[in-house]
Every structure is written in C-alpha cells, then in structure tokens.
Design an enzyme around this catalytic site. Structure first.
Site, PDB file in Angstrom:
ATOM      1  N   GLU A 120       0.809  -1.234   0.000  1.00  0.00           N
ATOM      2  CA  GLU A 120       0.000   0.000   0.000  1.00  0.00           C
ATOM      3  C   GLU A 120       0.839   1.279   0.000  1.00  0.00           C
ATOM      4  O   GLU A 120       0.328   2.354   0.307  1.00  0.00           O
ATOM      5  CB  GLU A 120      -0.942   0.007   1.207  1.00  0.00           C
ATOM      6  CG  GLU A 120      -2.089  -0.968   1.068  1.00  0.00           C
ATOM      7  CD  GLU A 120      -3.246  -0.578   1.963  1.00  0.00           C
ATOM      8  OE1 GLU A 120      -4.315  -0.245   1.414  1.00  0.00           O
ATOM      9  OE2 GLU A 120      -3.088  -0.611   3.200  1.00  0.00           O
ATOM     10  N   HIS A 129      -1.371   6.167   7.289  1.00  0.00           N
ATOM     11  CA  HIS A 129      -2.521   5.341   6.916  1.00  0.00           C
ATOM     12  C   HIS A 129      -2.817   4.373   8.056  1.00  0.00           C
ATOM     13  O   HIS A 129      -1.900   3.752   8.607  1.00  0.00           O
ATOM     14  CB  HIS A 129      -2.223   4.563   5.633  1.00  0.00           C
ATOM     15  CG  HIS A 129      -3.231   3.500   5.338  1.00  0.00           C
ATOM     16  ND1 HIS A 129      -4.559   3.793   5.097  1.00  0.00           N
ATOM     17  CD2 HIS A 129      -3.117   2.145   5.265  1.00  0.00           C
ATOM     18  CE1 HIS A 129      -5.213   2.650   4.891  1.00  0.00           C
ATOM     19  NE2 HIS A 129      -4.364   1.651   4.983  1.00  0.00           N
ATOM     20  N   HIS A 168     -12.301  -0.041   5.045  1.00  0.00           N
ATOM     21  CA  HIS A 168     -10.849  -0.220   5.137  1.00  0.00           C
ATOM     22  C   HIS A 168     -10.211   0.581   6.292  1.00  0.00           C
ATOM     23  O   HIS A 168      -9.682  -0.001   7.217  1.00  0.00           O
ATOM     24  CB  HIS A 168     -10.251   0.188   3.780  1.00  0.00           C
ATOM     25  CG  HIS A 168      -8.775  -0.001   3.664  1.00  0.00           C
ATOM     26  ND1 HIS A 168      -8.118  -0.074   2.452  1.00  0.00           N
ATOM     27  CD2 HIS A 168      -7.790  -0.097   4.588  1.00  0.00           C
ATOM     28  CE1 HIS A 168      -6.827  -0.248   2.639  1.00  0.00           C
ATOM     29  NE2 HIS A 168      -6.595  -0.259   3.936  1.00  0.00           N
TER      30      HIS A 168
HETATM   31 ZN   LIG Z   1      -4.623  -0.352   4.657  1.00  0.00          ZN
END
Ligand SMILES: [Zn+2]
Length: 286
Positions: free
Chosen positions: A94, A113, A196
C-alpha cells in the site's frame, strides 16, 4: 490578543531538516502510532525526503512497533513508488497511498494510513465522521469517504488494498474538495476509506501524527456520545431530559479549534516521544 488567538506558529522549512534526524524521528513516529493504537501490525507512516523531494521514505514490510534502525527504512520514487535501490527488500503493497499523496500535493511531507478500530464504524456504517470536540477542528466541515469498490474493473482481485498507482490516485484525489479542483494543496486533512480505514497527512511528522491520533479519539468520542444519548433516551423514554442536542463543532468553532490545534500540537508530541522512549518494546537505533 493572547497566545491562543495568535500562537505565532512558524512552519519549519522542511528542506532544511536534517535527513538522519528525520529518519530517526520517523522510527519514533512508528512507535508512537503503535503506542496509541493507530497502527497494529498494519498501517504505516512515511515522510518526504527533505532535500530530494522526489523521494519518500517508509519502513519495509514489518510491524511499525518493531521498526528499529535506519536499515529498516526504504526509499521510493514519488513518481511511481518504485524503490530507489533496485535491490531493496520487500516493502508495503500500500505504499501507493503515500506515493500518490506526495505526488499530488507538494506541501505534504508526511502521510499516515491506519485501520484504527475506533474509526472503522465510520467506514462501514455510512454515518459521517464529525468533529465533535475541540481537539478535532482539523476534521473540517466534511470528511470524505473514498470507495475503492467504484474503481475496480471486472476480474480484478478486490482485496481493498491500495496497491497500484491508479488506486492511489483515486484516494489522493479525495483530499481535493471535488473532481473539478486542481488544487496542489490538500483541501481535506483526513479521508476515510470505505470498508478499510483512513489516511491523513501533514507538512511535518508532528502534524500528521497529531491528526492520526485525534481522528481516532474523535471517532471514539462521537460513537460513545451517540450511543450514550440513545441509551439515555431509551431508559428515560423521552428526550426531554437531554440538556442539549448532539451536534458537531460549528463552522466558527472548527476554524478556531483548527488554529488552536496547529498552535499546540508540539506539546503532545513531546509527551508521546517520552512514552515510547520509556517502553522496552520500542527500540530506536536510527
Ligand atoms: Zn490499509
């Protein structure tokens, strides 16, 4: 005019930051985010290289709590999130979240994140995340939701990971107010990611970490407030006893709190660093 209305914050010149010190601070930031439950084995933080702005840096494929030395960090090209060293070890799939936010917004020097549990109800329920107390003015009047499901093509593996530049661009563009905007500065500070997690940013590490932690705290306060209110009303059978309505910060409060948040976020950072430096779990040889 007192200090809170005019905190006199001067944004540090990122290009004059010392690379080695920043790499050490990035390791500490990994530990701080873990210590506050923003990341577990998953989730990540990155910084832009202070002098080579076309490069960003984040740790390799490992849990943030056990990032220990500069050898654990990998440099990537902002243009395509490929490694600067062709023989670099395995990194996060990611990383495109970070690369595409850095590519789209030159003023961003740090990206976080997270899949923090307290925020997940707001990416699964459809209930909007609202700035409900004074430490969260940075959430602004709208926290957009990026829905990766709208970007998939037939036959694509739908694991919700932002693991290519196209998906990263889709996420990064949600930091703009709308599709017409071409702003080179982000117009939102936090973007939720449906089913997510969320992503936030800052002009420095302290700002991005502050926003990541207080997004999580705000989410918990909002959830607790809404549930308490519901429970109270159910138990009394009336709304008459509630002393005021459930409402987020007003527009003027958001503006005022955002200013105050920016002016005071150096204080928690020093505490958060002291906490991880006292814990035997976290080792920083950067
Ligand atoms: Zn993630």
């Amino acid at each position: 005019m007192d200090w809170y209305t005019n905190p006199g914050v001067v944004q540090k010149d990122w290009s004059k930051e010392n690379l080695q010190e920043l790499r050490r601070k990035l390791i500490t930031a990994n530990h701080v985010l873990h210590n506050h439950g923003v990341v577990d084995a998953y989730g990540h933080i990155s910084i832009r290289h202070p002098q080579k702005t076309e490069i960003y840096i984040m740790c390799g494929y490992m849990a943030p709590a056990i990032v220990t030395s500069s050898d654990d960090l990998i440099e990537y090209w902002v243009k395509d999130s490929s490694t600067v060293d062709p023989n670099a070890k395995k990194g996060y799939s990611e990383r495109f979240i970070h690369g595409e936010v850095f590519r789209m917004f030159p003023s961003v020097n740090c990206v976080v994140h997270s899949h923090a549990e307290d925020v997940l109800p707001y990416v699964t329920s459809g209930v909007p995340l609202l700035p409900v107390f004074h430490m969260s003015g940075f959430l602004g009047d709208d926290v957009p939701v990026f829905d990766i499901g709208e970007m998939y093509e037939a036959g694509e593996q739908q694991d919700l990971l932002v693991r290519n530049a196209n998906l990263g661009t889709g996420l990064a563009s949600r930091f703009r107010i709308d599709a017409q905007s071409t702003s080179s500065d982000p117009e939102h500070n936090v973007v939720l990611m449906r089913r997510h997690g969320y992503t936030t940013h800052g002009a420095d590490i302290e700002t991005a970490v502050y926003r990541a932690i207080y997004t999580k705290i705000n989410a918990k306060v909002q959830t607790d407030s809404m549930m308490l209110r519901q429970a109270f009303q159910a138990s009394t059978g009336t709304q008459a006893y509630a002393k005021f309505n459930f409402e987020p910060l007003t527009e003027d409060m958001r503006t005022g709190c955002m200013k105050m948040n920016t002016g005071t976020q150096d204080k928690p950072w020093k505490l958060w660093v002291a906490e991880v430096e006292k814990s035997s779990l976290y080792i920083n040889r950067g």
